[in-house]
Design a protein around this motif. Structure first.
Motif, PDB file in Angstrom:
ATOM      1  N   GLU A   1      39.893  34.453  43.464  1.00 30.57           N
ATOM      2  CA  GLU A   1      39.749  34.532  42.148  1.00 30.57           C
ATOM      3  C   GLU A   1      38.339  34.255  41.556  1.00 30.57           C
ATOM      4  OE1 GLU A   1      42.647  32.919  39.598  1.00 30.57           O
ATOM      5  OE2 GLU A   1      41.397  32.984  37.880  1.00 30.57           O
TER       6      GLU A   1
ATOM      7  N   GLY B   1      36.522  37.336  42.510  1.00 32.20           N
ATOM      8  CA  GLY B   1      36.947  38.407  41.494  1.00 32.20           C
ATOM      9  C   GLY B   1      36.172  38.403  40.229  1.00 32.20           C
ATOM     10  N   ALA B   2      35.732  37.139  39.670  1.00 32.20           N
ATOM     11  CA  ALA B   2      35.190  36.869  38.420  1.00 32.20           C
ATOM     12  C   ALA B   2      33.791  37.574  38.676  1.00 32.20           C
ATOM     13  CB  ALA B   2      35.198  35.322  38.129  1.00 32.20           C
TER      14      ALA B   2
ATOM     15  N   ASP C   1      31.489  42.667  42.398  1.00 30.01           N
ATOM     16  CA  ASP C   1      32.117  44.100  42.343  1.00 30.01           C
ATOM     17  C   ASP C   1      32.912  44.405  43.316  1.00 30.01           C
ATOM     18  OD1 ASP C   1      29.872  44.436  40.237  1.00 30.01           O
ATOM     19  OD2 ASP C   1      28.734  44.424  42.007  1.00 30.01           O
ATOM     20  N   ARG C   2      32.933  44.011  44.673  1.00 32.41           N
ATOM     21  CA  ARG C   2      33.920  44.379  45.559  1.00 32.41           C
ATOM     22  C   ARG C   2      34.250  42.979  46.263  1.00 32.41           C
ATOM     23  NH1 ARG C   2      32.390  48.597  49.428  1.00 32.41           N
ATOM     24  NH2 ARG C   2      30.250  48.056  49.357  1.00 32.41           N
ATOM     25  N   THR C   3      35.064  43.153  46.977  1.00 30.75           N
ATOM     26  CA  THR C   3      35.426  41.903  47.684  1.00 30.75           C
ATOM     27  C   THR C   3      35.815  42.098  49.192  1.00 30.75           C
ATOM     28  OG1 THR C   3      35.834  40.602  45.887  1.00 30.75           O
ATOM     29  CG2 THR C   3      36.779  39.755  48.185  1.00 30.75           C
TER      30      THR C   3
ATOM     31  N   ALA D   1      36.789  44.081  43.538  1.00 33.90           N
ATOM     32  CA  ALA D   1      37.037  42.697  43.399  1.00 33.90           C
ATOM     33  C   ALA D   1      38.106  42.217  42.362  1.00 33.90           C
ATOM     34  CB  ALA D   1      35.884  41.831  43.012  1.00 33.90           C
ATOM     35  N   SER D   2      38.153  42.921  41.339  1.00 32.90           N
ATOM     36  CA  SER D   2      38.987  42.427  40.235  1.00 32.90           C
ATOM     37  C   SER D   2      40.607  42.700  40.858  1.00 32.90           C
ATOM     38  CB  SER D   2      38.599  43.414  38.961  1.00 32.90           C
ATOM     39  OG  SER D   2      38.572  44.484  39.445  1.00 32.90           O
ATOM     40  N   ARG D   3      40.585  44.017  41.346  1.00 32.52           N
ATOM     41  CA  ARG D   3      41.995  44.245  41.649  1.00 32.52           C
ATOM     42  C   ARG D   3      42.484  43.340  42.871  1.00 32.52           C
ATOM     43  NH1 ARG D   3      43.819  49.288  44.809  1.00 32.52           N
ATOM     44  NH2 ARG D   3      45.135  47.917  45.817  1.00 32.52           N
TER      45      ARG D   3
ATOM     46  N   HIS E   1      42.686  40.640  43.662  1.00 29.65           N
ATOM     47  CA  HIS E   1      43.293  39.302  43.359  1.00 29.65           C
ATOM     48  C   HIS E   1      44.734  39.640  42.517  1.00 29.65           C
ATOM     49  CE1 HIS E   1      42.697  37.358  39.552  1.00 29.65           C
ATOM     50  NE2 HIS E   1      43.547  36.459  40.277  1.00 29.65           N
ATOM     51  N   GLU E   2      44.696  41.001  42.095  1.00 28.61           N
ATOM     52  CA  GLU E   2      45.858  41.160  41.455  1.00 28.61           C
ATOM     53  C   GLU E   2      47.137  42.103  42.128  1.00 28.61           C
ATOM     54  OE1 GLU E   2      44.321  42.981  38.005  1.00 28.61           O
ATOM     55  OE2 GLU E   2      43.632  41.175  37.118  1.00 28.61           O
TER      56      GLU E   2
END
Lengths: 291, 329, 315
Positions: free
Chosen positions: B214, B217-218, B221-223, B237-239, B241-242
């Motif tokens: 998370e 993600g915060a 940009d990418r993870t 990154a944001s998606r 973790h969702e």
């Protein structure tokens, strides 16, 4: 924010396998043990098994090299060197053993007593030990020789007293740690006496450290005792002793006949090296255990 | 966005007492100019080693294959002055500032060291810059702090010193290796905010290593998610973790306490994390995966494109969308 | 800092006071009366006896005699050697130069060779390191008197490069005479210092802050100097200091072995001859030097490591 996901397992790069040390002492370790065993055997049986009278002097054989059953030849006064080495093992090795034993006994007693009673007692004993730290062992032995006359006993006692603060300081730390354990407090509440707790619990728990300290001190004691005898303030010539032999053989050595001094030096160095090697191993493993 | 850093098929073996041990297997990743890339995984997954390979800080005896290209330069071939210059361009913020700052030198010495030695900046000017940098990371009374020794500062403050120092040398890439893990929660948030702000202001690229999806993600940009020395998933990154695509990513999400919803209990991942050299053949995560089939264990998994990301899971398409709810089946 | 030095100074004075009391007291308790030594065992007329007793304060109570001895010692008067009929301080002054030169030369050898080899061993791995380890293991097992005998035989008798006995005249000759004794005295200590240095430098090399320095692109020589050696200097200084302090007493062995006219050799002679005033005087000087050296180590340690609160030496 984040919590550990799992128990942290060491990163692969840090997980080099740690091994218990004493389990593998290697070739040098076994050689050391053999040397020490041999020295102990010589110390006990040497004076019985020696081929000739170590004090029988025949000046016509002075500085004559090895021949026949005289495997190491004769010294400057025509005495059989091998016999003197065997005879001298007793004072050299056992003398060092007694010094180490006495120093460890005094040091351990002080360590446990200061750790147990703490407070003013601890402070005053520690202050006393600090003063004793100001006297190097050799110096104390020289002063003792001046006061009581030169002898193995006075030199040995002086060394033992000079070493004891070092033992006390090392062991006190370990004893304090053990003293602070909750099981000791629990036993105290149950009414067990100080004596019983010290002897039955504190002492066994620091015993590996005590053995290691004793071994290391044995090495030091052998060097220092031999040095003091070499100075003429310990074992007295003509009594055979390795330190005395180094000094007795020096005149011959300077004339180009080194076998007496060098044999004695070699014996001392071999035993000291073996003891210090094992002592360091014991010390390292005892600290592993206590950690 | 052109790539500042390109890592291709990187494999690293470390020299250990028991022989060479593989810690990274065929890892590839790109970081664009000004991009922040997260690298997430458990201990031993090889994420720190990836950063060390990029900065050329691997321990002696490590064997590296594959390629690392930084701004067009082949990093693995560098030596001598060129290597020093590369290291100066890639700043590292380490996990434990107390261990990573020389305890017997003053803060000013630590901060100005590379300015003075590498860039020949006069001492007075270097100290002035250092004071300004401390001010930027929100440290009061920089003049006093500069004269102090590391043990006189708190952990959070030291980490800010570390960040300020890293930025002082104007690097092009920042490697942040678990840089907030050793701090307490509130300090962590502050330090993170400062790092994020300063990085964005300067348009600096960053590889952000953490085990907290998370958090990645915060700020990223990418993870990339790494497991046992391999990248198992890369996506926005944001998606990630969702809507994770790989069962391991999903497990990481669920093993983490969520503030917004109350979970009955946290789901721990069964088994223990493994390093590359102890990983099984086939899918490396299979032994711990609730969705694994026999086929997972027998075939090596490859990275495949899916939903704008890449994932290393043969069942990713089947499982898509169901991982977070169906995990405890 | 000042408070630390003051406190350390007070401890120093207390230690020396107790030590001097112990030295004086021990020899006071020694069996045999000084009168017997003075007269060589002959019977002397009572008036001569009274004269001698008055001159050497033999009739005063113990504490008074200690006080007289201590206060005169503070004025540089350490009493008179009864057998030699000379001032102890004069006798000491004649011999202290040799001992100081010996200890200084040995210290230089220990620092240059010991620290140097330790650094070389730690930085240069492989064969170099193995060589250093081997050399230090061998010399660690050589006590001063053993090293003395070996060096005398090899470099004196066999090779004839150095004199084996005596102090020598003038600087160059004196140095030649001191070379073998200093090497003999240094043998064990060099080994100890080498090992501690090697370990300390190795440990520092593996520290995280060294990795930080490397990660910043600093040249290796800078990393080594500014971080590795700077930090390793803390334990190294401590062990070098302790080692040098120990030389003060060990010098007696080497001086005796090489027939050097130094304090230590003289102390040994005096102990054999029961020349108590000399034993007291030299012991006091040696203890003083030993304690002072230890204070200097403590101060150096505190100066080198900003983390220590002054006065606590790490074990």
């Amino acid at each position: 924010m984040s919590t550990e996901i799992l128990d942290p397992v060491a990163e692969a790069e840090e997980s080099a396998p740690s091994r218990r040390r004493l389990s593998r002492i290697g070739v040098i370790g076994w050689v050391s043990i053999a040397i020490i065993a041999l020295a102990l055997l010589l110390a006990i049986f040497g004076p019985i098994l020696r081929p000739f009278d170590p004090n029988l002097s025949d000046l016509s054989f002075a500085n004559v090299g090895p021949f026949g059953s005289h495997l190491l030849g004769f010294d400057g006064q025509g005495r059989d060197v091998l016999s003197r080495i065997m005879e001298g093992a007793r004072t050299t090795v056992l003398g060092a053993g007694f010094v180490a034993l006495i120093a460890v006994a005094i040091g351990t007693t002080l360590a446990i007593a200061t750790a147990w009673f703490g407070g003013k007692f601890d402070a005053s004993v520690s202050a006393g030990l600090d003063v004793l730290f100001a006297f190097p062992g050799i110096l104390l032995a020289v002063v003792a020789a001046a006061v009581f006359g030169p002898s193995l006993l006075s030199a040995g006692l002086a060394l033992a007293i000079a070493y004891s603060p070092y033992v006390a300081r090392v062991l006190r730390g370990a004893a304090l740690k053990e003293r602070a354990m909750t099981y000791i407090a629990a036993l105290e509440v149950q009414g067990f006496g100080a004596w019983r707790l010290c002897v039955r619990h504190l002492l066994p728990n620091i015993s590996s450290l005590i053995v290691a300290q004793g071994t290391i001190l044995f090495g030091f004691a052998m060097v220092d005792l031999a040095a003091i005898s070499f100075l003429g303030l310990g074992v007295q010539s003509p009594q055979a002793d390795w330190g005395v032999m180094v000094s007795e053989g020096k005149t011959s050595l300077l004339q180009g006949y080194p076998i007496v001094s060098l044999t004695a030096v070699l014996c001392i160095v071999a035993v000291v090296a073996a003891v210090s090697f094992l002592g360091e191993r014991l010390d390292a493993s005892s600290k592993d255990v206590l950690r | 966005m052109s790539s500042l850093l390109e890592v291709r098929d990187l494999t690293v073996q470390l020299k250990m007492d028991a022989g060479p041990r593989e810690v990274i297997t065929g890892t590839s990743l790109d970081i664009g100019e000004g991009e922040a890339m997260g690298l997430v995984g458990e201990s031993g997954s090889g994420k720190s080693m990836t950063a060390k390979a990029i900065a050329r800080l691997l321990p002696d005896g490590a064997t590296v294959t594959g390629s690392v290209t930084f701004d067009g330069t082949d990093v693995l071939a560098l030596s001598g002055d060129a290597l020093l210059k590369h290291r100066a361009q890639v700043a590292v913020v380490f996990q434990d500032p107390r261990a990573h700052i020389n305890p017997v030198r003053r803060i000013s010495d630590f901060m100005t060291e590379s300015l003075r030695i590498l860039d020949d900046v006069p001492k007075a000017e270097a100290v002035r810059k250092a004071a300004a940098a401390l001010d930027e990371v929100g440290i009061d009374d920089p003049g006093k702090r500069l004269k102090q020794f590391p043990h006189e500062l708190s952990g959070g403050m030291l980490q800010r010193v570390m960040i300020a120092t890293a930025l002082l040398s104007e690097p092009r890439l920042l490697l942040a290796d678990e840089c907030t893990t050793a701090l307490d929660v509130t300090t962590q948030a502050e330090v993170m905010a400062i790092l994020d702000d300063l990085r964005r202001d300067r348009g600096l690229s960053m590889l952000f290593i953490t085990h907290d999806l998370e958090l990645a993600g915060a700020v990223c940009d990418r993870t990339c998610v790494m497991y046992a020395g391999q990248i198992v998933e890369t996506s926005a990154a944001s998606r990630l973790h969702e809507d994770p695509l790989h069962p391991y990513s999903a497990a990481l999400v669920q093993a983490r306490p969520d503030i917004s919803s109350t979970a009955e209990r946290l789901v721990a991942i069964p088994g223990r994390p493994v390093s590359a050299f102890e990983a099984p053949s086939g899918c490396r995560f299979a032994p711990r995966c609730p969705h694994s089939l026999d086929s997972c264990r027998s075939t090596d998994q490859v990275l495949t494109d899916l939903d704008g990301g890449v994932v290393r899971c043969g069942r990713a398409t089947d499982l898509r969308g169901n991982l977070l709810d169906g995990a405890h089946v | 800092m000042l408070r630390f030095i003051a406190r350390r100074g007070a401890m120093l004075v207390a230690t020396l006071l107790v030590a001097s009391f112990a030295i004086y007291g021990a020899l006071y308790l020694a069996p045999g009366s000084p009168i017997a030594a003075l007269t060589g065992g002959r019977t002397v007329p009572p008036e001569v006896m009274a004269q001698l007793e008055a001159r050497y304060h033999l009739n005063e109570p113990f504490l008074t005699r200690y006080w007289i001895w201590l206060t005169s010692a503070l004025h540089g008067d350490l009493g008179e050697s009864i057998p030699l009929h000379e001032q102890v301080s004069t006798l000491i002054a004649q011999r202290i130069g040799v001992t100081i030169s010996l200890v200084l030369l040995t210290s230089v050898i220990i620092i240059v060779v010991g620290v140097g080899l330790g650094i070389v061993g730690a930085l240069g791995r492989g064969t170099v390191d193995t060589g250093v380890l081997f050399a230090s293991t061998v010399s660690a097992a050589l006590p001063a008197f053993a090293a003395a005998v070996l060096l005398q035989f090899v470099f004196g008798v066999m090779l004839g490069w150095f004199p084996v006995l005596g102090t020598g005249d003038g600087f160059v000759d004196g140095l030649r005479h001191l070379t073998l004794p200093a090497l003999a005295l240094a043998a064990t200590s060099v080994a100890l210092v080498t090992r501690v240095t090697r370990t300390a430098v190795r440990e520092e090399l593996g520290r995280e802050h060294v990795q930080t320095a490397i990660s910043r692109g600093l040249p290796w020589s800078g990393v080594v100097q500014r971080h590795v050696l700077r930090n390793a200097a803390i334990p190294i200084t401590t062990v070098v200091g302790i080692t040098i302090a120990s030389l003060i007493a060990l010098a007696a062995i080497v001086e005796t072995a090489f027939g050097l006219n130094g304090l230590g050799a003289y102390l040994v002679q005096a102990a054999q001859n029961k020349d108590f005033a000399v034993v007291q005087g030299i012991s006091l000087v040696l203890v003083f030097a030993f304690v002072i050296t230890n204070v200097v180590i403590d101060i150096a340690y505190a100066l080198l490591d900003p983390r220590v609160t002054l006065g606590s030496r790490a074990q």
